[in-house]
Every structure is written in structure tokens, then in C-alpha cells.
Write a protein that holds these residues in place. Structure first.
Motif, short mmCIF file in Angstrom:
data_model
loop_
_atom_site.label_atom_id
_atom_site.label_comp_id
_atom_site.label_asym_id
_atom_site.label_seq_id
_atom_site.Cartn_x
_atom_site.Cartn_y
_atom_site.Cartn_z
N ARG A 38 65.25 56.74 40.37
CA ARG A 38 65.19 55.63 41.31
C ARG A 38 65.34 54.30 40.56
N GLU A 39 66.26 53.48 41.04
CA GLU A 39 66.51 52.20 40.40
C GLU A 39 65.37 51.22 40.65
N MET A 40 65.07 50.42 39.64
CA MET A 40 64.05 49.38 39.72
C MET A 40 64.53 48.21 38.88
N SER A 41 64.45 47.01 39.43
CA SER A 41 64.96 45.82 38.75
C SER A 41 63.80 44.98 38.22
N LEU A 42 63.81 44.71 36.93
CA LEU A 42 62.81 43.81 36.37
C LEU A 42 62.90 42.42 37.00
N ALA A 43 64.10 42.01 37.38
CA ALA A 43 64.25 40.72 38.04
C ALA A 43 63.52 40.71 39.38
N VAL A 44 63.68 41.77 40.16
CA VAL A 44 62.98 41.87 41.44
C VAL A 44 61.48 42.01 41.22
N LEU A 45 61.10 42.83 40.26
CA LEU A 45 59.69 43.10 40.01
C LEU A 45 58.94 41.82 39.63
N ASN A 46 59.64 40.89 38.98
CA ASN A 46 58.99 39.67 38.51
C ASN A 46 59.22 38.46 39.42
N GLU A 47 59.79 38.70 40.60
CA GLU A 47 59.97 37.59 41.52
C GLU A 47 58.61 36.99 41.88
N GLY A 48 58.51 35.67 41.73
CA GLY A 48 57.26 34.99 42.04
C GLY A 48 56.21 35.05 40.96
N GLN A 49 56.51 35.73 39.83
CA GLN A 49 55.55 35.83 38.74
C GLN A 49 55.79 34.73 37.70
N GLU A 50 54.74 34.36 37.00
CA GLU A 50 54.88 33.39 35.91
C GLU A 50 55.46 34.09 34.69
N MET A 51 56.45 33.47 34.07
CA MET A 51 57.05 34.00 32.85
C MET A 51 57.83 32.87 32.18
N SER A 52 58.19 33.08 30.93
CA SER A 52 58.97 32.07 30.23
C SER A 52 60.36 31.97 30.85
N ALA A 146 68.85 47.14 49.12
CA ALA A 146 68.68 48.54 48.72
C ALA A 146 67.76 48.64 47.49
N ILE A 147 67.87 47.66 46.60
CA ILE A 147 67.00 47.65 45.42
C ILE A 147 65.55 47.43 45.84
N HIS A 148 65.33 46.48 46.74
CA HIS A 148 63.98 46.26 47.24
C HIS A 148 63.45 47.52 47.94
N ALA A 149 64.30 48.21 48.65
CA ALA A 149 63.88 49.43 49.33
C ALA A 149 63.47 50.51 48.33
N SER A 150 64.16 50.58 47.20
CA SER A 150 63.78 51.53 46.16
C SER A 150 62.41 51.20 45.59
N HIS A 151 62.16 49.91 45.37
CA HIS A 151 60.83 49.48 44.90
C HIS A 151 59.75 49.89 45.90
N ALA A 152 60.05 49.73 47.17
CA ALA A 152 59.05 49.97 48.21
C ALA A 152 58.64 51.44 48.29
N LEU A 153 59.41 52.32 47.68
CA LEU A 153 59.09 53.74 47.69
C LEU A 153 57.98 54.11 46.71
N VAL A 154 57.62 53.20 45.80
CA VAL A 154 56.55 53.49 44.85
C VAL A 154 55.22 53.62 45.60
N PRO A 155 54.52 54.75 45.48
CA PRO A 155 53.20 54.86 46.11
C PRO A 155 52.23 53.92 45.39
N ALA A 156 51.90 52.79 46.04
CA ALA A 156 51.12 51.75 45.37
C ALA A 156 49.86 51.36 46.10
N GLY A 157 49.57 51.98 47.24
CA GLY A 157 48.36 51.65 47.96
C GLY A 157 48.29 50.18 48.31
N LYS A 158 47.11 49.60 48.21
CA LYS A 158 46.92 48.20 48.57
C LYS A 158 47.30 47.24 47.42
N GLN A 159 47.69 47.78 46.29
CA GLN A 159 48.03 46.90 45.16
C GLN A 159 49.34 46.16 45.39
N ASN A 160 50.14 46.62 46.36
CA ASN A 160 51.41 45.96 46.66
C ASN A 160 52.29 45.84 45.43
#
Length: 226
Positions: A38-52, A146-160
Motif C-alpha cells: 500500500r502506497e504512503m506519501s511522506l508528504a501527505v503524512l506530514n501535511e500540517g506538521q512542523e518540520m524544517s 487515491a493516496i489519501h484513501a490509501s492512508h485512511a486504510l491504516v487501522p489507527a483508532g482514535k489516533q487519526n
């Protein structure tokens, strides 16, 4: 021993995800598992996060590659995604590979690597038996849903998904686990034993987190020459 279903989320640009993915491939030789790649994008994963700003640009440069994987999934399914990951990851992270050469050079070398990426992806598509036209997905933001949909498949509970990264693995539908992060590729029964231990933790509902306190070794993304 019953067969385990492994959902494996990866960003092809991440050397740590590559090492873990090759371990999973080795596990498949000695334990009964089926893998959903399953594809996962570090760019998508870090949207809204603080980073250099440098890291932000690095992960954004890799976004287009994940779009190609999303397009490959729609065109040919899970097995093709796994084959493409192998073909492209070997070119990225193998001996003398594109990212192996640029990893220590910082943003300038990373930009240069990404500028030369199109023919590398095209060659990987050919190796995986996929249509050359899928390369066009790289610059098409229409695949981002489609990339966001792949992320959403992770069983993550309330941690979002706030605690996951790449690689993330879910075993038999249990909570997604970030890791294991390993610095080399175990093979044979060594791979199997690590799987046995990881499987116990990954399917134990009471388990939450385990971290090592020593320094992380440099990633060895390909086997050492004998």
C-alpha cells in the motif's frame, strides 16, 4: 501454521521502509504470509506538521512518485504495486542507486536526483510489466485523493494516524505499527524469527510502543558483498 495477512504501507523514497520491505519479502520465503502493498506519501503524512523547510521540500519532491503507484494500483492491482516497488526500490536504494548516491548530499543533491527520476521510473514500469503511460501520473494531482484513501486504510483508532510513519504494518487487520525500523535486511530463519516476535506484538491489543535508546545505525539497503 495459518497464513497471515500483512498490509504494508511504504514510501519508495524512504530507505528504512525499503529495508523493512525486503525483510517482509524474505519472511514470505519462510513463513506463510500474503502481503498487500500500500502506497504512503511522506508528504501527505506530514501535511500540517512542523518540520524544517529543507525536509518539507525533500518530501514534497517525492509526492509525484507515489502518484505513479496509485495509478499502477488502479491499472493492475496489488501484485503490480509490489513488483513496481521492487523494481523502483532497487534502482533507488541498491548498490550505486539513485538515492544511495544523493542521500548524504542534502537538498541540492536530492533535487538533482529527482530531476533525473523520470527515466528511472519509466525503466521500473517496464520491468514490472506496466504501461509506460503511467509515468504521466507523476504530475497529475488528480491521484492525490487515491493516496489519501490509501492512508485512511491504516487501522489507527482514535489516533487519526498521528503516530504512524513509514513503514507501517498491520497484521491480520490489527492496529497499524510504525516499523519495525531495522538497519539491515535479515534473511532465512533470522527473518522468520524477527517476524515471529513482531507478529506477537503486532497482534496484541495491549501493546502500544517499543523504542530502543541507542543510536540508530546507518541503513544498509542492500546486502553486503561476500
Amino acid at each position: 501454521m495459518s497464513e497471515d495477512l500483512v498490509d504494508f504501507w511504504f514510501d519508495p523514497g524512504c530507505p528504512w521502509a525499503w529495508i523493512t520491505s525486503r525483510w517482509i519479502v524474505e519472511v514470505g520465503k519462510v513463513r506463510p504470509i500474503t502481503v498487500n502493498w500500500r502506497e504512503m506519501s511522506l508528504a501527505v503524512l506530514n501535511e500540517g506538521q512542523e518540520m524544517s523547510e529543507e525536509y518539507r521540500e525533500i518530501v514534497e519532491l517525492g509526492r509525484g512518485t507515489i502518484r505513479v503507484f496509485a495509478a499502477a494500483r488502479e491499472a493492475a492491482g496489488n501484485v503490480a504495486v509490489g513488483d513496481l516497488y521492487t523494481a523502483l526500490g532497487t534502482r533507488y536504494h541498491g548498490a550505486g542507486g539513485l538515492f544511495q548516491r544523493s542521500r548524504e548530499g542534502g537538498l541540492t543533491d536530492w533535487r538533482a536526483a529527482m530531476e533525473g527520476l523520470a527515466p528511472v521510473i519509466a525503466a521500473a514500469l517496464a520491468d514490472a510489466g506496466l504501461p509506460a503511460g503511467l509515468l504521466a501520473a507523476r504530475t497529475d494531482p488528480g491521484w492525490d485523493d487515491a493516496i489519501h484513501a490509501s492512508h485512511a486504510l491504516v487501522p489507527a483508532g482514535k489516533q487519526n494516524q498521528s503516530l504512524i510513519g513509514v513503514p507501517t504494518i498491520s497484521v491480520n487487520g490489527h492496529a497499524g505499527q510504525f516499523g519495525p525500523v531495522i538497519s539491515e535486511i535479515p534473511v532465512g530463519e533470522r527473518a522468520g524469527r524477527l517476524w515471529d516476535a513482531f507478529r506477537v506484538l503486532a497482534t496484541e491489543e495491549a501493546f502500544f510502543e517499543l523504542k530502543r535508546v541507542t543510536d540508530r545505525a546507518d541503513p544498509r539497503t542492500f546486502p553486503e558483498a561476500p
